[in-house]
Design an enzyme around this catalytic site. Sequence first.
Site, PDB file in Angstrom:
ATOM      1  N   LEU A 102      11.202   1.062   7.023  1.00  0.00           N
ATOM      2  CA  LEU A 102      10.615   1.536   5.777  1.00  0.00           C
ATOM      3  C   LEU A 102      11.325   2.836   5.366  1.00  0.00           C
ATOM      4  O   LEU A 102      11.560   3.710   6.211  1.00  0.00           O
ATOM      5  CB  LEU A 102       9.120   1.817   5.959  1.00  0.00           C
ATOM      6  CG  LEU A 102       8.415   2.238   4.666  1.00  0.00           C
ATOM      7  CD1 LEU A 102       8.253   1.050   3.726  1.00  0.00           C
ATOM      8  CD2 LEU A 102       7.060   2.855   4.961  1.00  0.00           C
ATOM      9  N   LYS A 107       6.488  -2.156   1.785  1.00  0.00           N
ATOM     10  CA  LYS A 107       5.338  -1.563   2.493  1.00  0.00           C
ATOM     11  C   LYS A 107       4.122  -2.479   2.364  1.00  0.00           C
ATOM     12  O   LYS A 107       3.206  -2.211   1.584  1.00  0.00           O
ATOM     13  CB  LYS A 107       5.063  -0.152   1.961  1.00  0.00           C
ATOM     14  CG  LYS A 107       4.189   0.684   2.883  1.00  0.00           C
ATOM     15  CD  LYS A 107       4.229   2.132   2.449  1.00  0.00           C
ATOM     16  CE  LYS A 107       3.160   2.968   3.109  1.00  0.00           C
ATOM     17  NZ  LYS A 107       3.240   3.040   4.563  1.00  0.00           N
ATOM     18  N   TYR A 155       0.822  -1.207   0.000  1.00  0.00           N
ATOM     19  CA  TYR A 155       0.000   0.000   0.000  1.00  0.00           C
ATOM     20  C   TYR A 155       0.856   1.256   0.000  1.00  0.00           C
ATOM     21  O   TYR A 155       2.071   1.199   0.202  1.00  0.00           O
ATOM     22  CB  TYR A 155      -0.963  -0.003   1.192  1.00  0.00           C
ATOM     23  CG  TYR A 155      -0.341   0.303   2.540  1.00  0.00           C
ATOM     24  CD1 TYR A 155       0.523  -0.596   3.165  1.00  0.00           C
ATOM     25  CD2 TYR A 155      -0.599   1.506   3.195  1.00  0.00           C
ATOM     26  CE1 TYR A 155       1.084  -0.309   4.401  1.00  0.00           C
ATOM     27  CE2 TYR A 155      -0.040   1.799   4.442  1.00  0.00           C
ATOM     28  CZ  TYR A 155       0.798   0.891   5.037  1.00  0.00           C
ATOM     29  OH  TYR A 155       1.367   1.175   6.251  1.00  0.00           O
ATOM     30  N   GLU A 178      12.210   2.181  14.228  1.00  0.00           N
ATOM     31  CA  GLU A 178      11.363   3.290  13.768  1.00  0.00           C
ATOM     32  C   GLU A 178      10.096   3.311  14.613  1.00  0.00           C
ATOM     33  O   GLU A 178       9.912   2.476  15.500  1.00  0.00           O
ATOM     34  CB  GLU A 178      11.027   3.129  12.276  1.00  0.00           C
ATOM     35  CG  GLU A 178      10.303   1.838  11.956  1.00  0.00           C
ATOM     36  CD  GLU A 178      10.141   1.560  10.463  1.00  0.00           C
ATOM     37  OE1 GLU A 178      10.051   2.504   9.667  1.00  0.00           O
ATOM     38  OE2 GLU A 178      10.079   0.361  10.115  1.00  0.00           O
TER      39      GLU A 178
HETATM   40  N1  PMP Z   1       7.804   3.647   8.850  1.00  0.00           N
HETATM   41  C1  PMP Z   1       6.664   2.929   8.904  1.00  0.00           C
HETATM   42  C2  PMP Z   1       6.693   1.588   9.565  1.00  0.00           C
HETATM   43  C3  PMP Z   1       5.483   3.430   8.345  1.00  0.00           C
HETATM   44  O1  PMP Z   1       4.345   2.703   8.384  1.00  0.00           O
HETATM   45  C4  PMP Z   1       5.504   4.724   7.746  1.00  0.00           C
HETATM   46  C5  PMP Z   1       4.246   5.327   7.183  1.00  0.00           C
HETATM   47  N2  PMP Z   1       3.685   4.585   6.166  1.00  0.00           N
HETATM   48  C6  PMP Z   1       6.707   5.428   7.715  1.00  0.00           C
HETATM   49  C7  PMP Z   1       7.837   4.854   8.277  1.00  0.00           C
HETATM   50  C8  PMP Z   1       6.791   6.788   7.082  1.00  0.00           C
HETATM   51  O2  PMP Z   1       6.740   6.706   5.687  1.00  0.00           O
HETATM   52  P1  PMP Z   1       6.196   7.934   4.823  1.00  0.00           P
HETATM   53  O3  PMP Z   1       6.995   9.129   5.229  1.00  0.00           O
HETATM   54  O4  PMP Z   1       6.465   7.535   3.434  1.00  0.00           O
HETATM   55  O5  PMP Z   1       4.760   8.074   5.164  1.00  0.00           O
END
Ligand code: PMP
Length: 284
Positions: free
Chosen positions: A204, A147, A33, A179
């Site tokens: 991620l 993701k 996603y 994270e």
């Molecule tokens: N880490 C994780 C585990 C996440 O779920 C997200 C948000 N989807 C992020 C980091 C941040 O990613 P982004 O800045 O692309 O939203």
Amino acid sequence: MSRIVYVNGDYVPEEEARVSVFDRGFLFADAVYEVTTVLGGKLVDFPGHMARLARSLDELDMAHPADDATLLGIHHEMVARNGLTEGLIYLQVTRGAADRDFLYPEAAEPTLVLFTQEKPLVDTPAARAGISVITLPDRRWARRDIKTVQLLYPSMAKMAAKRAGAGDAWMVEDGKVTEGTSNNAWIVTRDGRLVTRDLSPAILAGITRAAVMRYAREAQMTVEERAFTPEEAREAAEAFVTSASTFVLPVVAIDGATLGDGRPGPVAQRLRALYIEESRKAAL
Ligand code: PMP
């Protein structure tokens, strides 16, 4: 008023949106996603989200449901049909429907679903006050760079944080913060350096993380990409998290230890303002 949802080529009222019970997204979490923010009716960091989507699909040998130009058109149509000015567009791609089997089906059409969520993102109580976080062991699978929709552990961790009276959890593996449950974790050292974990399958690759890093460096700030411990975080001058839906969100306490005076710090506030300003300018 019901939302208009996109399902496999059709724009339908949400009550009429359907996917198969044999969809592998439902049976195996065999799905990826993206969440793209909408500010002023425009898409923030769209090319970044589509590049990451393509990578997630490739890592799982999953078919691409459409090219980027088509996906951009669908996103714009969703903004228009739902009258969205500020909020999120959620996009999910699954491997499709097939009789239940662990092996990937030879021929399945990918399922593509999008829906919108209208919500204030710029001016929020959390952004004004900052959030507290607790630390928890990172018990997710080892390919967090993809993701996927396997979000049960992050859900459990967010529930544990809520029960502890905190706004979120930072996950820890081998003594280092990986994270946040749905965001990337950052600290600001007492001598003003920004620190966020280096990219690897452990985390991620946040699209917001990359943008904030770029804007920070353009503003002559020093950014270090390396892992840090919960102890270092508790002793930091400031901390914050980044994600598409929260932008730069100040963290004011970690495991009960207050950072600074317990209010959002100047570096986090400056980066939040910078990120929102630049994102508005570049939005599509
Ligand atoms: N880490 C994780 C585990 C996440 O779920 C997200 C948000 N989807 C992020 C980091 C941040 O990613 P982004 O800045 O692309 O939203």
